[in-house]
Motif scaffolding. Structure first.
Motif, mmCIF file in Angstrom:
data_model
loop_
_atom_site.group_PDB
_atom_site.id
_atom_site.type_symbol
_atom_site.label_atom_id
_atom_site.label_comp_id
_atom_site.label_asym_id
_atom_site.label_seq_id
_atom_site.Cartn_x
_atom_site.Cartn_y
_atom_site.Cartn_z
ATOM 1 N N LYS A 122 0.797 -1.218 0.074
ATOM 2 C CA LYS A 122 0.047 0.061 0.108
ATOM 3 C C LYS A 122 0.850 1.052 0.074
ATOM 4 C CE LYS A 122 -4.054 -1.997 2.277
ATOM 5 N NZ LYS A 122 -5.121 -2.131 3.323
ATOM 6 N N LYS A 123 2.239 1.078 0.275
ATOM 7 C CA LYS A 123 2.993 2.423 0.228
ATOM 8 C C LYS A 123 2.817 3.106 -1.016
ATOM 9 C CE LYS A 123 7.696 3.862 1.268
ATOM 10 N NZ LYS A 123 9.201 3.332 1.526
ATOM 11 N N SER A 124 2.873 2.545 -2.017
ATOM 12 C CA SER A 124 2.831 3.081 -3.404
ATOM 13 C C SER A 124 1.668 3.970 -3.594
ATOM 14 C CB SER A 124 2.953 2.184 -4.369
ATOM 15 O OG SER A 124 4.295 1.588 -4.293
ATOM 16 N N GLN A 125 0.483 3.657 -2.856
ATOM 17 C CA GLN A 125 -0.781 4.334 -3.141
ATOM 18 C C GLN A 125 -0.661 5.829 -2.839
ATOM 19 O OE1 GLN A 125 -3.859 2.294 -1.040
ATOM 20 N NE2 GLN A 125 -3.575 0.443 -1.947
ATOM 21 N N LYS A 126 0.241 6.194 -2.077
ATOM 22 C CA LYS A 126 0.412 7.588 -1.826
ATOM 23 C C LYS A 126 0.817 8.373 -2.807
ATOM 24 C CE LYS A 126 1.607 6.618 3.165
ATOM 25 N NZ LYS A 126 3.006 7.028 4.026
ATOM 26 N N TYR A 127 1.529 7.989 -3.882
ATOM 27 C CA TYR A 127 1.899 8.623 -5.192
ATOM 28 C C TYR A 127 1.606 8.025 -6.485
ATOM 29 C CZ TYR A 127 5.858 5.503 -4.559
ATOM 30 O OH TYR A 127 6.335 4.262 -4.711
ATOM 31 N N LEU A 128 0.666 6.996 -6.628
ATOM 32 C CA LEU A 128 0.472 6.383 -7.539
ATOM 33 C C LEU A 128 -1.113 6.296 -7.838
ATOM 34 C CD1 LEU A 128 3.137 3.534 -8.149
ATOM 35 C CD2 LEU A 128 3.230 5.705 -9.243
ATOM 36 N N PRO A 129 -1.598 6.182 -8.957
ATOM 37 C CA PRO A 129 -3.334 6.035 -9.160
ATOM 38 C C PRO A 129 -3.524 4.451 -8.765
ATOM 39 C CG PRO A 129 -1.874 5.999 -11.354
ATOM 40 C CD PRO A 129 -1.007 6.154 -10.440
ATOM 41 N N LEU A 130 -4.586 4.435 -8.222
ATOM 42 C CA LEU A 130 -4.999 3.165 -8.107
ATOM 43 C C LEU A 130 -5.667 2.400 -9.364
ATOM 44 C CD1 LEU A 130 -7.565 3.611 -4.865
ATOM 45 C CD2 LEU A 130 -4.994 3.072 -4.811
ATOM 46 N N GLU A 131 -5.579 1.170 -9.252
ATOM 47 C CA GLU A 131 -5.781 0.277 -10.475
ATOM 48 C C GLU A 131 -7.162 0.940 -11.140
ATOM 49 O OE1 GLU A 131 -6.188 -4.526 -11.918
ATOM 50 O OE2 GLU A 131 -5.866 -3.924 -9.857
ATOM 51 N N ASP A 132 -8.187 0.953 -10.483
ATOM 52 C CA ASP A 132 -9.618 1.238 -10.777
ATOM 53 C C ASP A 132 -9.502 2.772 -11.750
ATOM 54 O OD1 ASP A 132 -10.726 -0.955 -9.983
ATOM 55 O OD2 ASP A 132 -11.519 0.112 -8.106
ATOM 56 N N TYR A 133 -8.355 3.548 -11.277
ATOM 57 C CA TYR A 133 -8.431 4.905 -11.823
ATOM 58 C C TYR A 133 -8.118 4.949 -13.373
ATOM 59 C CZ TYR A 133 -8.189 7.145 -7.050
ATOM 60 O OH TYR A 133 -8.309 7.483 -5.836
ATOM 61 N N PHE A 134 -7.424 3.810 -13.843
ATOM 62 C CA PHE A 134 -7.239 3.695 -15.139
ATOM 63 C C PHE A 134 -8.707 3.283 -16.023
ATOM 64 C CE2 PHE A 134 -3.342 2.819 -13.337
ATOM 65 C CZ PHE A 134 -2.106 3.439 -13.910
#
Length: 309
Positions: free
Chosen positions: A148-160
């Motif tokens: 989950k650490k990457s969620q702070k600066y990357l879009p979630l999978e659903d965002y695509f």
């Protein structure tokens, strides 16, 4: 055709962003992925090629050059602000731990839809930008899978799938073609250009994109550089003192782009495609500049220019 309500909201957000009273709008996407040229480049060409962008760029808002070919903010900046989102970071900028949680900008100044050649200002043509997105998405999903650490600066999978995919390209293809071709030859090249564009948006569709926002090209013949180069003969100018040939070509290109968008929507009914008539917006502003007192004066013009298929 009916104007999609979210399109109206977006355009209203752009207009009202200039006004002192803020009108609350519900227009919102979790992320935005942008493809284009200098009309929406937020620092890609500067980061990718160390392209010099000095004053007066950036002076009215950022108080200094900020990677944009503009003295202030771009349309993409106003749209992000209207959604309460941070400005898009360019894909090519790796300095300063860029945040891509709310999207990514693949646009680069000077880019074309057709593949770049040795004379191109930018090597980051539309096909390259789409390929960059595919790699971006692949890397994001792999990093998200690690924790989950990457969620702070990357879009979630659903965002695509839920995000908005914006496009503003074609101007440099037409502009560059006029340097070596006649008006008829320039127009004859449009099917090849639009075929490349169609291939790109179809590839994005296969990657999960469903919300498409397409700008047509503006009145090229009204650009000061074009007038200075091609408008020395008064007979080549229209009543607005713009170069006739370039504006005619832009109109033909836009008509074919509109047809392509209609075709695409018919092929993929689960997609949402909005076509924005930037040409008419800018031409109205140019032709009525002396009558415009506030940004609200353009509200009705913009209201009529976004078509939902």
């Amino acid at each position: 055709m009916a104007l999609k309500f979210s399109a109206i909201q977006t355009l209203l957000a752009f207009i009202f962003s200039f006004l002192p009273i803020v009108i609350p709008l519900k227009f919102s996407y979790p992320a935005v992925f942008n493809f284009g040229d200098s009309n929406s480049d937020t620092g890609g060409l500067v980061a990718g090629l160390a392209f010099p962008v000095g004053p007066p760029n950036g002076e009215t808002y950022f108080q200094q050059p900020y990677g944009r070919f503009c003295d202030g903010r771009l349309i993409i900046d106003f749209l992000m602000d209207a959604m309460g989102r941070p400005f898009l970071n360019p894909y090519l900028d790796s300095v300063g731990a860029p945040d891509f949680q709310k999207g990514c900008n693949f646009a680069a100044g000077g880019s074309t839809i057709l593949p770049a050649n040795a004379a191109s200002t930018s090597p980051f043509s539309f096909g390259v930008q789409v390929a960059q997105f595919v790699r971006f998405k692949d890397r994001v999903l792999k990093l998200l899978a690690k924790g989950k650490k990457s969620q702070k600066y990357l879009p979630l999978e659903d965002y695509f799938n839920q995000g908005l995919y914006m496009f503003d390209m074609g101007q440099n293809d037409i502009d560059g073609a006029f340097n070596s071709k006649s008006e008829d030859q320039v127009m004859a090249s449009f099917p090849a250009i639009l075929s490349e564009f169609e291939a790109g948006i179809k590839r994005l569709y296969t990657e999960g994109a469903r919300n498409f926002w397409v700008h047509n090209t503006g009145p090229l013949g009204c650009l000061p550089r074009i007038i200075a180069t091609f408008g020395t003969n008064p007979s080549k100018l229209d009543q607005l003192q713009c170069v006739d040939s370039h504006n005619r070509a832009a109109n033909v290109f836009n008509s074919q782009l509109h047809d392509l968008c209609t075709k695409f929507q018919g092929q993929f009914p689960d997609a949402n495609l909005t076509y924005v008539d930037i040409f008419s917006i800018k031409l109205k502003l140019i032709s009525n500049f002396s009558q415009i007192q506030t940004a609200a004066s353009g509200l009705l013009w913009i209201w009529r220019t976004a078509t939902k298929f």
